[in-house]
Design an enzyme around this catalytic site. Structure first.
Site, PDB file in Angstrom:
ATOM      1  N   GLY A  51       0.825  -1.189   0.000  1.00  0.00           N
ATOM      2  CA  GLY A  51       0.000   0.000   0.000  1.00  0.00           C
ATOM      3  C   GLY A  51       0.861   1.242   0.000  1.00  0.00           C
ATOM      4  O   GLY A  51       2.092   1.174  -0.031  1.00  0.00           O
ATOM      5  N   MET A  53       1.324   3.396   2.355  1.00  0.00           N
ATOM      6  CA  MET A  53       2.026   3.677   3.609  1.00  0.00           C
ATOM      7  C   MET A  53       2.443   2.425   4.360  1.00  0.00           C
ATOM      8  O   MET A  53       3.136   2.519   5.376  1.00  0.00           O
ATOM      9  CB  MET A  53       1.134   4.531   4.513  1.00  0.00           C
ATOM     10  CG  MET A  53       0.973   5.957   4.026  1.00  0.00           C
ATOM     11  SD  MET A  53      -0.253   6.886   4.996  1.00  0.00           S
ATOM     12  CE  MET A  53      -1.779   6.266   4.313  1.00  0.00           C
ATOM     13  N   VAL A  56       2.660  -5.568   3.598  1.00  0.00           N
ATOM     14  CA  VAL A  56       2.266  -6.765   4.342  1.00  0.00           C
ATOM     15  C   VAL A  56       3.116  -7.939   3.869  1.00  0.00           C
ATOM     16  O   VAL A  56       3.328  -8.123   2.667  1.00  0.00           O
ATOM     17  CB  VAL A  56       0.771  -7.097   4.133  1.00  0.00           C
ATOM     18  CG1 VAL A  56       0.362  -8.280   5.009  1.00  0.00           C
ATOM     19  CG2 VAL A  56      -0.082  -5.891   4.456  1.00  0.00           C
ATOM     20  N   ASP A 166     -16.261   0.980   8.154  1.00  0.00           N
ATOM     21  CA  ASP A 166     -15.937   0.417   6.830  1.00  0.00           C
ATOM     22  C   ASP A 166     -16.304  -1.064   6.789  1.00  0.00           C
ATOM     23  O   ASP A 166     -15.514  -1.892   6.343  1.00  0.00           O
ATOM     24  CB  ASP A 166     -14.459   0.620   6.513  1.00  0.00           C
ATOM     25  CG  ASP A 166     -14.166   0.503   5.017  1.00  0.00           C
ATOM     26  OD1 ASP A 166     -15.134   0.567   4.224  1.00  0.00           O
ATOM     27  OD2 ASP A 166     -12.994   0.342   4.645  1.00  0.00           O
TER      28      ASP A 166
END
Length: 525
Positions: A51, A53, A56, A166
Protein backbone atom coordinates in the site's frame (compact mmCIF):
# COMPACT_ATOMS: atom_id res chain seq x y z
CA UNK A 1 -8.17 6.54 23.22
CA UNK A 2 -6.58 7.29 19.88
CA UNK A 3 -7.72 10.09 17.59
CA UNK A 4 -9.80 9.67 14.46
CA UNK A 5 -7.94 9.45 11.21
CA UNK A 6 -8.58 8.89 7.52
CA UNK A 7 -8.27 5.61 5.67
CA UNK A 8 -4.89 4.07 6.48
CA UNK A 9 -5.51 0.34 5.99
CA UNK A 10 -3.02 -0.36 8.75
CA UNK A 11 -4.32 -3.38 10.59
CA UNK A 12 -6.64 -5.16 8.17
CA UNK A 13 -5.30 -7.03 5.17
CA UNK A 14 -6.43 -6.27 1.65
CA UNK A 15 -8.72 -8.64 -0.23
CA UNK A 16 -5.94 -10.05 -2.36
CA UNK A 17 -3.58 -10.36 0.59
CA UNK A 18 -5.93 -12.15 2.93
CA UNK A 19 -7.02 -15.02 0.77
CA UNK A 20 -3.56 -16.54 0.53
CA UNK A 21 -1.88 -19.42 2.30
CA UNK A 22 1.67 -20.02 1.11
CA UNK A 23 3.78 -23.02 1.96
CA UNK A 24 6.95 -21.94 3.73
CA UNK A 25 9.06 -24.61 2.06
CA UNK A 26 8.07 -23.37 -1.39
CA UNK A 27 8.92 -19.80 -0.50
CA UNK A 28 12.31 -20.82 0.84
CA UNK A 29 13.26 -22.11 -2.60
CA UNK A 30 12.96 -18.54 -3.88
CA UNK A 31 14.97 -16.45 -1.39
CA UNK A 32 14.50 -12.74 -1.02
CA UNK A 33 16.82 -10.09 -2.30
CA UNK A 34 19.02 -8.06 0.00
CA UNK A 35 16.40 -5.29 0.09
CA UNK A 36 13.74 -7.53 1.58
CA UNK A 37 12.59 -7.36 5.16
CA UNK A 38 14.40 -9.01 8.07
CA UNK A 39 12.65 -9.17 11.45
CA UNK A 40 14.29 -10.84 14.47
CA UNK A 41 12.29 -13.88 15.56
CA UNK A 42 10.50 -14.26 12.23
CA UNK A 43 11.23 -15.98 8.93
CA UNK A 44 9.81 -13.65 6.30
CA UNK A 45 8.70 -15.56 3.20
CA UNK A 46 7.70 -12.71 0.93
CA UNK A 47 5.44 -9.75 0.32
CA UNK A 48 1.69 -10.40 0.04
CA UNK A 49 0.39 -6.85 0.00
CA UNK A 50 1.56 -3.34 -0.77
CA UNK A 51 0.00 0.00 0.00
CA UNK A 52 0.95 3.63 -0.03
CA UNK A 53 2.03 3.68 3.61
CA UNK A 54 2.35 0.04 4.64
CA UNK A 55 3.52 -3.32 3.34
CA UNK A 56 2.27 -6.77 4.34
CA UNK A 57 4.48 -9.84 4.53
CA UNK A 58 3.80 -13.51 5.10
CA UNK A 59 6.10 -14.84 7.80
CA UNK A 60 6.62 -17.67 10.28
CA UNK A 61 6.93 -16.76 13.94
CA UNK A 62 9.90 -18.93 14.84
CA UNK A 63 9.18 -19.33 18.56
CA UNK A 64 5.71 -20.80 17.94
CA UNK A 65 6.21 -22.04 14.36
CA UNK A 66 3.00 -20.37 13.17
CA UNK A 67 2.15 -18.36 10.09
CA UNK A 68 1.54 -14.65 10.66
CA UNK A 69 0.90 -11.60 8.53
CA UNK A 70 3.29 -8.75 9.34
CA UNK A 71 2.28 -5.23 8.46
CA UNK A 72 5.10 -2.68 8.37
CA UNK A 73 4.48 1.05 8.37
CA UNK A 74 7.09 2.58 6.10
CA UNK A 75 8.29 6.01 7.20
CA UNK A 76 9.99 8.10 4.55
CA UNK A 77 9.72 11.51 6.20
CA UNK A 78 10.54 11.94 9.88
CA UNK A 79 8.30 14.90 10.68
CA UNK A 80 5.35 15.66 12.93
CA UNK A 81 2.91 14.08 10.48
CA UNK A 82 4.91 10.85 10.47
CA UNK A 83 5.05 10.90 14.26
CA UNK A 84 1.26 11.16 14.43
CA UNK A 85 0.95 8.35 11.91
CA UNK A 86 3.29 6.17 13.96
CA UNK A 87 1.32 6.84 17.12
CA UNK A 88 -1.94 6.06 15.33
CA UNK A 89 -0.51 2.83 13.95
CA UNK A 90 0.68 1.58 17.35
CA UNK A 91 -2.36 2.78 19.32
CA UNK A 92 -4.72 1.22 16.83
CA UNK A 93 -2.89 -2.09 17.08
CA UNK A 94 -3.06 -1.97 20.87
CA UNK A 95 -6.79 -1.31 20.64
CA UNK A 96 -7.44 -4.30 18.38
CA UNK A 97 -5.20 -6.49 20.53
CA UNK A 98 -7.29 -5.60 23.58
CA UNK A 99 -10.48 -6.95 22.00
CA UNK A 100 -11.34 -10.49 22.98
CA UNK A 101 -13.68 -11.96 20.40
CA UNK A 102 -13.26 -14.82 17.91
CA UNK A 103 -14.71 -12.64 15.14
CA UNK A 104 -12.11 -9.86 15.47
CA UNK A 105 -8.67 -10.15 13.85
CA UNK A 106 -6.02 -11.23 16.39
CA UNK A 107 -2.84 -9.21 17.01
CA UNK A 108 0.19 -11.28 18.09
CA UNK A 109 3.01 -8.75 18.33
CA UNK A 110 3.66 -5.00 18.11
CA UNK A 111 7.24 -3.74 17.84
CA UNK A 112 9.72 -1.47 16.11
CA UNK A 113 12.51 -2.39 13.68
CA UNK A 114 16.08 -1.19 14.06
CA UNK A 115 15.52 1.49 11.39
CA UNK A 116 12.55 2.93 13.29
CA UNK A 117 9.77 1.38 11.18
CA UNK A 118 6.88 0.03 13.21
CA UNK A 119 5.30 -3.35 12.53
CA UNK A 120 2.38 -5.45 13.67
CA UNK A 121 2.34 -9.26 13.53
CA UNK A 122 -1.22 -10.46 13.28
CA UNK A 123 -3.27 -13.54 12.64
CA UNK A 124 -2.86 -14.84 9.09
CA UNK A 125 -6.38 -15.34 7.69
CA UNK A 126 -6.27 -17.65 4.68
CA UNK A 127 -9.89 -18.44 3.77
CA UNK A 128 -10.65 -15.45 1.54
CA UNK A 129 -13.19 -12.66 1.96
CA UNK A 130 -16.98 -12.72 1.74
CA UNK A 131 -17.05 -12.21 -2.02
CA UNK A 132 -15.03 -15.41 -2.37
CA UNK A 133 -17.34 -17.37 -0.06
CA UNK A 134 -20.74 -16.26 -1.32
CA UNK A 135 -21.94 -19.75 -2.18
CA UNK A 136 -21.94 -20.67 1.52
CA UNK A 137 -24.43 -17.90 2.34
CA UNK A 138 -27.01 -18.05 -0.44
CA UNK A 139 -29.64 -19.59 1.84
CA UNK A 140 -31.40 -17.10 4.18
CA UNK A 141 -30.44 -18.94 7.36
CA UNK A 142 -26.79 -19.02 6.33
CA UNK A 143 -26.84 -15.29 5.60
CA UNK A 144 -28.53 -14.53 8.92
CA UNK A 145 -26.00 -16.64 10.79
CA UNK A 146 -23.13 -14.75 9.17
CA UNK A 147 -24.61 -11.33 10.00
CA UNK A 148 -25.22 -12.45 13.58
CA UNK A 149 -21.55 -13.48 14.03
CA UNK A 150 -20.24 -10.22 12.59
CA UNK A 151 -22.65 -8.29 14.82
CA UNK A 152 -21.27 -10.17 17.84
CA UNK A 153 -17.78 -9.02 16.91
CA UNK A 154 -18.94 -5.45 16.30
CA UNK A 155 -20.68 -5.41 19.67
CA UNK A 156 -17.28 -5.78 21.35
CA UNK A 157 -15.89 -2.91 19.27
CA UNK A 158 -18.87 -0.68 20.03
CA UNK A 159 -18.61 -1.41 23.74
CA UNK A 160 -15.20 0.27 23.61
CA UNK A 161 -16.80 3.38 22.10
CA UNK A 162 -15.47 2.73 18.60
CA UNK A 163 -17.27 2.82 15.23
CA UNK A 164 -15.75 0.64 12.50
CA UNK A 165 -17.05 2.79 9.59
CA UNK A 166 -15.94 0.42 6.83
CA UNK A 167 -17.99 -2.76 7.21
CA UNK A 168 -18.05 -4.35 3.74
CA UNK A 169 -17.50 -7.79 2.14
CA UNK A 170 -13.78 -7.17 1.55
CA UNK A 171 -13.28 -6.66 5.30
CA UNK A 172 -15.16 -9.84 6.26
CA UNK A 173 -12.63 -12.67 6.12
CA UNK A 174 -12.64 -16.38 6.82
CA UNK A 175 -10.18 -18.65 8.52
CA UNK A 176 -9.40 -22.09 7.17
CA UNK A 177 -11.93 -23.55 9.60
CA UNK A 178 -14.63 -21.30 8.01
CA UNK A 179 -15.04 -19.02 11.02
CA UNK A 180 -15.59 -15.37 10.16
CA UNK A 181 -13.26 -12.49 11.10
CA UNK A 182 -13.86 -8.75 10.92
CA UNK A 183 -10.75 -6.79 9.98
CA UNK A 184 -9.47 -3.44 8.68
CA UNK A 185 -10.02 -0.86 11.40
CA UNK A 186 -8.04 1.72 9.42
CA UNK A 187 -10.77 4.41 9.54
CA UNK A 188 -12.42 3.46 12.82
CA UNK A 189 -13.12 6.36 15.18
CA UNK A 190 -14.39 7.17 18.63
CA UNK A 191 -18.13 7.67 18.95
CA UNK A 192 -17.61 11.02 20.73
CA UNK A 193 -14.84 12.26 18.45
CA UNK A 194 -16.19 14.25 15.50
CA UNK A 195 -12.82 15.17 14.01
CA UNK A 196 -11.89 13.68 10.70
CA UNK A 197 -9.44 13.97 7.83
CA UNK A 198 -11.89 13.69 4.98
CA UNK A 199 -11.15 17.29 4.04
CA UNK A 200 -7.57 16.26 3.36
CA UNK A 201 -8.66 13.91 0.61
CA UNK A 202 -8.95 10.60 2.48
CA UNK A 203 -11.79 8.34 1.39
CA UNK A 204 -14.14 7.39 4.17
CA UNK A 205 -15.62 3.95 3.88
CA UNK A 206 -17.00 2.21 0.83
CA UNK A 207 -19.93 4.19 -0.68
CA UNK A 208 -21.76 0.99 -1.63
CA UNK A 209 -22.15 0.07 2.06
CA UNK A 210 -22.12 3.50 3.74
CA UNK A 211 -25.06 4.83 5.75
CA UNK A 212 -26.95 7.92 4.49
CA UNK A 213 -25.36 10.10 7.18
CA UNK A 214 -21.89 8.75 6.33
CA UNK A 215 -22.26 9.58 2.64
CA UNK A 216 -23.17 13.14 3.65
CA UNK A 217 -20.26 13.55 6.05
CA UNK A 218 -22.53 13.94 9.06
CA UNK A 219 -21.89 12.84 12.64
CA UNK A 220 -21.98 9.06 13.07
CA UNK A 221 -22.92 6.64 15.80
CA UNK A 222 -22.70 2.85 16.05
CA UNK A 223 -25.92 2.41 14.06
CA UNK A 224 -23.95 3.38 10.95
CA UNK A 225 -22.17 0.01 11.20
CA UNK A 226 -25.55 -1.70 11.63
CA UNK A 227 -26.75 -0.04 8.43
CA UNK A 228 -23.72 -1.40 6.58
CA UNK A 229 -24.51 -4.88 7.89
CA UNK A 230 -28.06 -4.44 6.58
CA UNK A 231 -26.75 -3.65 3.10
CA UNK A 232 -24.60 -6.79 3.18
CA UNK A 233 -27.55 -8.93 4.30
CA UNK A 234 -29.75 -7.47 1.56
CA UNK A 235 -27.05 -8.14 -1.03
CA UNK A 236 -26.73 -11.76 0.12
CA UNK A 237 -30.50 -12.28 -0.13
CA UNK A 238 -31.02 -10.57 -3.50
CA UNK A 239 -27.71 -11.47 -5.13
CA UNK A 240 -26.88 -7.80 -5.85
CA UNK A 241 -26.55 -4.46 -4.05
CA UNK A 242 -29.64 -2.40 -4.95
CA UNK A 243 -28.04 0.84 -3.73
CA UNK A 244 -25.00 0.63 -6.01
CA UNK A 245 -25.26 3.32 -8.69
CA UNK A 246 -23.26 4.24 -11.75
CA UNK A 247 -21.07 6.64 -9.80
CA UNK A 248 -20.00 7.55 -6.28
CA UNK A 249 -22.58 10.35 -6.23
CA UNK A 250 -25.34 8.12 -7.61
CA UNK A 251 -24.67 5.50 -4.95
CA UNK A 252 -24.75 8.13 -2.20
CA UNK A 253 -28.07 9.50 -3.44
CA UNK A 254 -29.55 6.00 -3.52
CA UNK A 255 -28.62 5.46 0.14
CA UNK A 256 -30.23 8.77 1.05
CA UNK A 257 -33.43 8.50 -1.00
CA UNK A 258 -34.05 4.98 -2.29
CA UNK A 259 -36.35 2.84 -0.11
CA UNK A 260 -35.53 -0.74 0.80
CA UNK A 261 -36.65 -2.84 -2.19
CA UNK A 262 -39.48 -5.32 -1.72
CA UNK A 263 -38.25 -8.82 -1.03
CA UNK A 264 -39.44 -11.90 -2.92
CA UNK A 265 -42.46 -13.60 -1.35
CA UNK A 266 -40.38 -16.41 0.16
CA UNK A 267 -38.20 -13.83 1.94
CA UNK A 268 -40.98 -11.48 3.08
CA UNK A 269 -40.58 -12.63 6.68
CA UNK A 270 -37.19 -10.87 6.74
CA UNK A 271 -38.61 -7.48 5.69
CA UNK A 272 -39.15 -6.15 9.28
CA UNK A 273 -35.56 -7.00 10.23
CA UNK A 274 -34.11 -5.30 7.16
CA UNK A 275 -36.42 -2.30 7.54
CA UNK A 276 -34.91 -1.54 10.95
CA UNK A 277 -31.33 -2.23 9.91
CA UNK A 278 -31.67 -0.02 6.82
CA UNK A 279 -33.73 2.80 8.28
CA UNK A 280 -32.67 6.15 6.83
CA UNK A 281 -32.72 7.76 10.26
CA UNK A 282 -30.20 6.39 12.79
CA UNK A 283 -32.80 6.65 15.57
CA UNK A 284 -35.07 4.17 13.77
CA UNK A 285 -32.42 1.44 13.55
CA UNK A 286 -31.39 -1.13 16.12
CA UNK A 287 -29.55 0.89 18.76
CA UNK A 288 -26.99 -1.80 19.52
CA UNK A 289 -25.54 -4.92 17.97
CA UNK A 290 -26.76 -6.87 20.99
CA UNK A 291 -30.36 -5.98 20.13
CA UNK A 292 -29.69 -6.85 16.50
CA UNK A 293 -28.35 -10.28 17.50
CA UNK A 294 -31.47 -10.93 19.60
CA UNK A 295 -33.70 -9.91 16.71
CA UNK A 296 -31.88 -12.27 14.34
CA UNK A 297 -32.17 -15.12 16.82
CA UNK A 298 -35.91 -14.56 17.05
CA UNK A 299 -36.41 -14.76 13.28
CA UNK A 300 -37.95 -18.06 12.20
CA UNK A 301 -38.38 -19.10 8.62
CA UNK A 302 -42.06 -19.96 8.00
CA UNK A 303 -42.74 -23.58 7.24
CA UNK A 304 -43.85 -24.42 3.69
CA UNK A 305 -47.32 -26.10 3.65
CA UNK A 306 -47.19 -29.73 2.58
CA UNK A 307 -48.53 -30.34 -0.91
CA UNK A 308 -52.02 -31.93 -0.90
CA UNK A 309 -52.32 -35.44 -2.27
CA UNK A 310 -56.10 -35.74 -2.30
CA UNK A 311 -57.93 -35.81 -5.62
CA UNK A 312 -60.27 -32.92 -6.51
CA UNK A 313 -63.97 -33.39 -5.75
CA UNK A 314 -65.80 -35.36 -8.42
CA UNK A 315 -62.66 -37.17 -9.54
CA UNK A 316 -61.64 -40.65 -8.62
CA UNK A 317 -58.08 -41.43 -7.79
CA UNK A 318 -57.12 -44.60 -9.64
CA UNK A 319 -53.81 -45.63 -8.18
CA UNK A 320 -51.41 -47.67 -10.29
CA UNK A 321 -50.09 -50.94 -8.95
CA UNK A 322 -46.96 -50.51 -6.91
CA UNK A 323 -44.89 -52.46 -9.43
CA UNK A 324 -45.89 -50.11 -12.24
CA UNK A 325 -45.30 -47.00 -10.10
CA UNK A 326 -41.75 -47.95 -9.11
CA UNK A 327 -40.34 -48.56 -12.58
CA UNK A 328 -40.55 -45.00 -13.94
CA UNK A 329 -39.42 -43.66 -10.56
CA UNK A 330 -36.36 -45.91 -10.62
CA UNK A 331 -35.62 -44.86 -14.19
CA UNK A 332 -35.89 -41.20 -13.28
CA UNK A 333 -33.68 -41.76 -10.25
CA UNK A 334 -31.06 -43.40 -12.44
CA UNK A 335 -31.12 -40.54 -14.93
CA UNK A 336 -30.87 -38.00 -12.13
CA UNK A 337 -27.92 -39.84 -10.56
CA UNK A 338 -26.11 -40.02 -13.89
CA UNK A 339 -26.74 -36.34 -14.51
CA UNK A 340 -25.41 -35.40 -11.09
CA UNK A 341 -22.34 -37.59 -11.62
CA UNK A 342 -21.56 -35.96 -14.97
CA UNK A 343 -22.05 -32.51 -13.47
CA UNK A 344 -19.76 -33.34 -10.57
CA UNK A 345 -17.04 -34.67 -12.88
CA UNK A 346 -17.19 -31.73 -15.30
CA UNK A 347 -17.89 -28.85 -12.90
CA UNK A 348 -15.20 -26.23 -12.79
CA UNK A 349 -15.45 -23.53 -10.16
CA UNK A 350 -14.36 -19.95 -10.71
CA UNK A 351 -11.30 -20.65 -8.56
CA UNK A 352 -10.40 -23.66 -10.75
CA UNK A 353 -10.74 -21.50 -13.86
CA UNK A 354 -8.46 -18.86 -12.38
CA UNK A 355 -5.88 -21.47 -11.36
CA UNK A 356 -5.85 -22.92 -14.90
CA UNK A 357 -5.47 -19.44 -16.38
CA UNK A 358 -2.56 -18.66 -14.07
CA UNK A 359 -0.86 -21.96 -14.87
CA UNK A 360 -1.13 -21.20 -18.60
CA UNK A 361 0.45 -17.79 -18.03
CA UNK A 362 3.21 -19.38 -15.94
CA UNK A 363 4.02 -21.95 -18.63
CA UNK A 364 4.14 -19.17 -21.21
CA UNK A 365 6.57 -17.31 -18.95
CA UNK A 366 8.79 -20.38 -18.82
CA UNK A 367 8.74 -20.72 -22.60
CA UNK A 368 9.65 -17.06 -23.10
CA UNK A 369 12.29 -17.20 -20.31
CA UNK A 370 10.44 -14.62 -18.23
CA UNK A 371 11.43 -16.30 -14.98
CA UNK A 372 11.29 -13.38 -12.52
CA UNK A 373 10.91 -10.30 -14.74
CA UNK A 374 9.01 -8.21 -15.64
CA UNK A 375 7.33 -7.67 -12.30
CA UNK A 376 3.93 -9.41 -11.97
CA UNK A 377 4.26 -10.88 -15.47
CA UNK A 378 6.69 -13.75 -15.04
CA UNK A 379 6.60 -17.48 -14.42
CA UNK A 380 7.48 -17.30 -10.73
CA UNK A 381 4.79 -14.68 -10.09
CA UNK A 382 2.05 -16.76 -11.74
CA UNK A 383 3.05 -19.99 -10.00
CA UNK A 384 3.01 -18.15 -6.67
CA UNK A 385 -0.44 -16.75 -7.45
CA UNK A 386 -1.67 -20.31 -7.96
CA UNK A 387 -0.35 -21.26 -4.53
CA UNK A 388 -2.21 -18.33 -3.05
CA UNK A 389 -5.42 -19.99 -4.21
CA UNK A 390 -4.39 -23.62 -3.68
CA UNK A 391 -1.47 -24.15 -1.32
CA UNK A 392 -1.10 -27.83 -2.32
CA UNK A 393 -1.15 -27.39 -6.10
CA UNK A 394 1.51 -29.81 -7.37
CA UNK A 395 1.77 -28.17 -10.78
CA UNK A 396 2.66 -24.84 -9.18
CA UNK A 397 5.12 -26.48 -6.80
CA UNK A 398 6.84 -28.27 -9.68
CA UNK A 399 6.75 -25.05 -11.68
CA UNK A 400 8.51 -23.09 -8.94
CA UNK A 401 11.15 -25.81 -8.70
CA UNK A 402 11.65 -25.55 -12.47
CA UNK A 403 11.94 -21.77 -12.25
CA UNK A 404 14.59 -22.17 -9.56
CA UNK A 405 16.55 -24.71 -11.60
CA UNK A 406 16.51 -22.50 -14.69
CA UNK A 407 17.51 -19.43 -12.70
CA UNK A 408 20.46 -21.31 -11.20
CA UNK A 409 21.61 -22.40 -14.65
CA UNK A 410 21.19 -18.88 -15.98
CA UNK A 411 23.20 -17.36 -13.12
CA UNK A 412 26.00 -19.93 -13.52
CA UNK A 413 26.23 -19.20 -17.25
CA UNK A 414 26.32 -15.45 -16.64
CA UNK A 415 28.95 -15.94 -13.93
CA UNK A 416 31.17 -17.92 -16.31
CA UNK A 417 30.84 -15.24 -18.99
CA UNK A 418 31.73 -12.50 -16.49
CA UNK A 419 34.73 -14.52 -15.30
CA UNK A 420 35.97 -14.86 -18.88
CA UNK A 421 35.64 -11.07 -19.29
CA UNK A 422 37.63 -10.54 -16.11
CA UNK A 423 34.68 -8.88 -14.34
CA UNK A 424 35.19 -10.42 -10.91
CA UNK A 425 33.33 -7.90 -8.72
CA UNK A 426 32.53 -5.03 -11.08
CA UNK A 427 30.31 -3.61 -12.50
CA UNK A 428 27.74 -3.84 -9.74
CA UNK A 429 25.07 -6.44 -10.42
CA UNK A 430 26.87 -7.72 -13.51
CA UNK A 431 29.96 -9.57 -12.31
CA UNK A 432 31.08 -13.13 -11.63
CA UNK A 433 30.77 -12.93 -7.85
CA UNK A 434 27.25 -11.55 -8.05
CA UNK A 435 25.98 -14.25 -10.42
CA UNK A 436 27.59 -17.16 -8.56
CA UNK A 437 26.26 -15.91 -5.24
CA UNK A 438 22.75 -15.56 -6.69
CA UNK A 439 22.98 -19.15 -7.93
CA UNK A 440 24.12 -20.42 -4.52
CA UNK A 441 21.35 -18.48 -2.81
CA UNK A 442 18.91 -20.61 -4.80
CA UNK A 443 20.89 -23.86 -4.57
CA UNK A 444 23.56 -23.85 -1.88
CA UNK A 445 25.09 -27.14 -3.06
CA UNK A 446 25.26 -26.38 -6.76
CA UNK A 447 28.61 -27.80 -7.91
CA UNK A 448 28.97 -25.46 -10.90
CA UNK A 449 28.44 -22.33 -8.80
CA UNK A 450 30.83 -23.60 -6.10
CA UNK A 451 33.45 -24.32 -8.75
CA UNK A 452 32.89 -20.83 -10.14
CA UNK A 453 33.52 -19.29 -6.74
CA UNK A 454 36.75 -21.28 -6.55
CA UNK A 455 37.80 -19.92 -9.94
CA UNK A 456 37.11 -16.37 -8.75
CA UNK A 457 39.33 -16.96 -5.70
CA UNK A 458 42.06 -18.41 -7.94
CA UNK A 459 41.92 -15.37 -10.18
CA UNK A 460 42.35 -13.07 -7.19
CA UNK A 461 45.33 -15.23 -6.14
CA UNK A 462 46.88 -14.89 -9.60
CA UNK A 463 46.38 -11.12 -9.57
CA UNK A 464 47.88 -10.79 -6.09
CA UNK A 465 51.03 -12.70 -7.16
CA UNK A 466 51.34 -10.55 -10.27
CA UNK A 467 51.09 -7.42 -8.09
CA UNK A 468 53.86 -8.73 -5.79
CA UNK A 469 56.14 -9.42 -8.75
CA UNK A 470 55.57 -5.86 -9.94
CA UNK A 471 56.14 -4.46 -6.46
CA UNK A 472 52.51 -3.28 -6.15
CA UNK A 473 52.01 -4.18 -2.48
CA UNK A 474 48.81 -2.14 -2.22
CA UNK A 475 47.31 -3.94 -5.22
CA UNK A 476 48.42 -7.30 -3.85
CA UNK A 477 46.89 -6.48 -0.48
CA UNK A 478 43.61 -5.49 -2.12
CA UNK A 479 43.38 -8.68 -4.21
CA UNK A 480 44.26 -10.93 -1.26
CA UNK A 481 41.48 -9.33 0.79
CA UNK A 482 38.98 -9.85 -1.99
CA UNK A 483 40.06 -13.43 -2.51
CA UNK A 484 39.73 -14.27 1.20
CA UNK A 485 36.20 -12.88 1.19
CA UNK A 486 35.38 -15.50 -1.42
CA UNK A 487 37.39 -18.39 0.07
CA UNK A 488 38.32 -17.52 3.70
CA UNK A 489 40.15 -20.84 4.24
CA UNK A 490 42.15 -20.91 1.01
CA UNK A 491 45.72 -21.92 2.03
CA UNK A 492 47.42 -20.15 -0.88
CA UNK A 493 45.63 -16.88 -0.15
CA UNK A 494 46.41 -17.17 3.56
CA UNK A 495 50.08 -17.66 2.68
CA UNK A 496 49.98 -14.60 0.44
CA UNK A 497 48.39 -12.67 3.32
CA UNK A 498 51.51 -13.28 5.45
CA UNK A 499 53.83 -12.38 2.61
CA UNK A 500 52.04 -9.09 1.95
CA UNK A 501 52.01 -8.21 5.65
CA UNK A 502 55.79 -8.78 5.87
CA UNK A 503 56.48 -6.53 2.90
CA UNK A 504 54.05 -3.77 3.81
CA UNK A 505 56.38 -1.78 6.20
CA UNK A 506 59.18 -1.64 3.58
CA UNK A 507 56.68 -0.46 0.98
CA UNK A 508 55.51 2.33 3.24
CA UNK A 509 59.12 3.57 3.68
CA UNK A 510 59.67 3.49 -0.06
CA UNK A 511 56.52 5.51 -0.72
CA UNK A 512 57.52 8.04 1.94
CA UNK A 513 61.02 8.46 0.47
CA UNK A 514 59.69 8.87 -3.07
CA UNK A 515 57.11 11.48 -2.07
CA UNK A 516 59.76 13.25 0.02
CA UNK A 517 62.12 13.64 -2.99
CA UNK A 518 59.28 14.91 -5.20
CA UNK A 519 58.31 17.50 -2.62
CA UNK A 520 61.96 18.72 -2.32
CA UNK A 521 62.14 19.21 -6.10
CA UNK A 522 58.89 21.21 -6.06
CA UNK A 523 60.12 23.43 -3.23
CA UNK A 524 63.49 24.09 -4.95
CA UNK A 525 61.77 25.13 -8.17
Amino acid sequence: MWPACGKLDLVGLSQSATRVFLRADIWRTIPMTHSDLTIPGYTVHGSIGQGGMASVYLATQESLNRKVAIKVLRNVEHDSASAKLNARFINEAHFIASLNNPHIITIHDIATLANGDHYIAMEFVSGGDLDENLERFRAPQGALGLIREIAEGLAVVHQQGIIHRDVKPANILFRKDKTVVLTDFGIAKEVDNNSDLTQAGFSLGSPSYSSPEQTQGQALDITSDIYSLGVILLELLLGYNPFKGDSHTGTAINHIQQPVPELPAELAYLAPLLKRMLAKSPGDRFQSCESLVKAIQSVHQPSVPAATTSAPTGQRNFAKPASLQSRPLLALAGIASATLLIAALTYESETDKEINRLLEQAELGLEEERYIFPEQDNARYYFRQVLLLDDDNSAAEDGLAEVTARLVQQYVTQGTEALERGDLNRPQGNNALYFYREALALDADNSHALAGMGQVASEYTRRARADLLEGDIKGADRNVKRGLKVQPDDEELLSLRKEVDEKMPRAKRLIRNVFGKIREQIDNN
